[in-house]
Design a protein around this motif. Sequence first.
Motif, PDB file in Angstrom:
ATOM      1  N   ILE A 193       0.832  -1.200   0.000  1.00 38.96           N
ATOM      2  CA  ILE A 193       0.000   0.000   0.000  1.00 38.96           C
ATOM      3  C   ILE A 193       0.869   1.253   0.000  1.00 38.96           C
ATOM      4  O   ILE A 193       0.598   2.204  -0.737  1.00 38.96           O
ATOM      5  CB  ILE A 193      -1.004  -0.029   1.165  1.00 38.96           C
ATOM      6  CG1 ILE A 193      -2.088  -1.066   0.843  1.00 38.96           C
ATOM      7  CG2 ILE A 193      -1.609   1.354   1.415  1.00 38.96           C
ATOM      8  CD1 ILE A 193      -3.173  -1.219   1.851  1.00 38.96           C
ATOM      9  N   CYS A 194       1.916   1.262   0.802  1.00 41.90           N
ATOM     10  CA  CYS A 194       2.806   2.436   0.831  1.00 41.90           C
ATOM     11  C   CYS A 194       3.536   2.618  -0.494  1.00 41.90           C
ATOM     12  O   CYS A 194       3.770   3.758  -0.920  1.00 41.90           O
ATOM     13  CB  CYS A 194       3.790   2.333   1.996  1.00 41.90           C
ATOM     14  SG  CYS A 194       2.999   2.612   3.600  1.00 41.90           S
ATOM     15  N   THR A 195       3.874   1.525  -1.169  1.00 40.86           N
ATOM     16  CA  THR A 195       4.490   1.628  -2.498  1.00 40.86           C
ATOM     17  C   THR A 195       3.512   2.267  -3.472  1.00 40.86           C
ATOM     18  O   THR A 195       3.882   3.153  -4.255  1.00 40.86           O
ATOM     19  CB  THR A 195       4.941   0.245  -3.005  1.00 40.86           C
ATOM     20  OG1 THR A 195       5.962  -0.252  -2.143  1.00 40.86           O
ATOM     21  CG2 THR A 195       5.476   0.316  -4.429  1.00 40.86           C
ATOM     22  N   GLN A 196       2.248   1.854  -3.427  1.00 41.95           N
ATOM     23  CA  GLN A 196       1.221   2.443  -4.286  1.00 41.95           C
ATOM     24  C   GLN A 196       1.081   3.939  -3.995  1.00 41.95           C
ATOM     25  O   GLN A 196       1.041   4.754  -4.913  1.00 41.95           O
ATOM     26  CB  GLN A 196      -0.116   1.757  -4.065  1.00 41.95           C
ATOM     27  CG  GLN A 196      -1.265   2.399  -4.822  1.00 41.95           C
ATOM     28  CD  GLN A 196      -2.617   1.811  -4.442  1.00 41.95           C
ATOM     29  OE1 GLN A 196      -2.716   0.717  -3.916  1.00 41.95           O
ATOM     30  NE2 GLN A 196      -3.661   2.566  -4.706  1.00 41.95           N
ATOM     31  N   ILE A 197       1.014   4.294  -2.716  1.00 43.94           N
ATOM     32  CA  ILE A 197       0.900   5.703  -2.339  1.00 43.94           C
ATOM     33  C   ILE A 197       2.092   6.486  -2.870  1.00 43.94           C
ATOM     34  O   ILE A 197       1.944   7.576  -3.426  1.00 43.94           O
ATOM     35  CB  ILE A 197       0.790   5.849  -0.801  1.00 43.94           C
ATOM     36  CG1 ILE A 197      -0.522   5.232  -0.308  1.00 43.94           C
ATOM     37  CG2 ILE A 197       0.912   7.305  -0.375  1.00 43.94           C
ATOM     38  CD1 ILE A 197      -0.587   5.034   1.200  1.00 43.94           C
TER      39      ILE A 197
END
Length: 87
Positions: free
Chosen positions: A42-46
């Motif tokens: 999720i943090c990579t996507q953000i």
Amino acid sequence: MTTLISRNITLADRRTSIRLEPEMWDALSEICTRERRSLHDICTQIDQERHQSGLTAGVRVFILKYFRDAATEEGHAKALQRRHSRV
């Protein structure tokens, strides 16, 4: 007074850390559980979708948008369906 908590995360190919309030970490954890994705995913996507803000600000905005989207009538209906399907 809220103390920020720092945690290490991996964004695709690099390690970094972000500092968030405990409530923000709880909300992010809930999102990960609901979406069945890791914190790192999720943090990579953000990180990939943010434009000018820093990662920490991007995470906070993501959390806000996620729960605002869920707060629509359609979002409430989907949440209710999920809740009933688990029982």
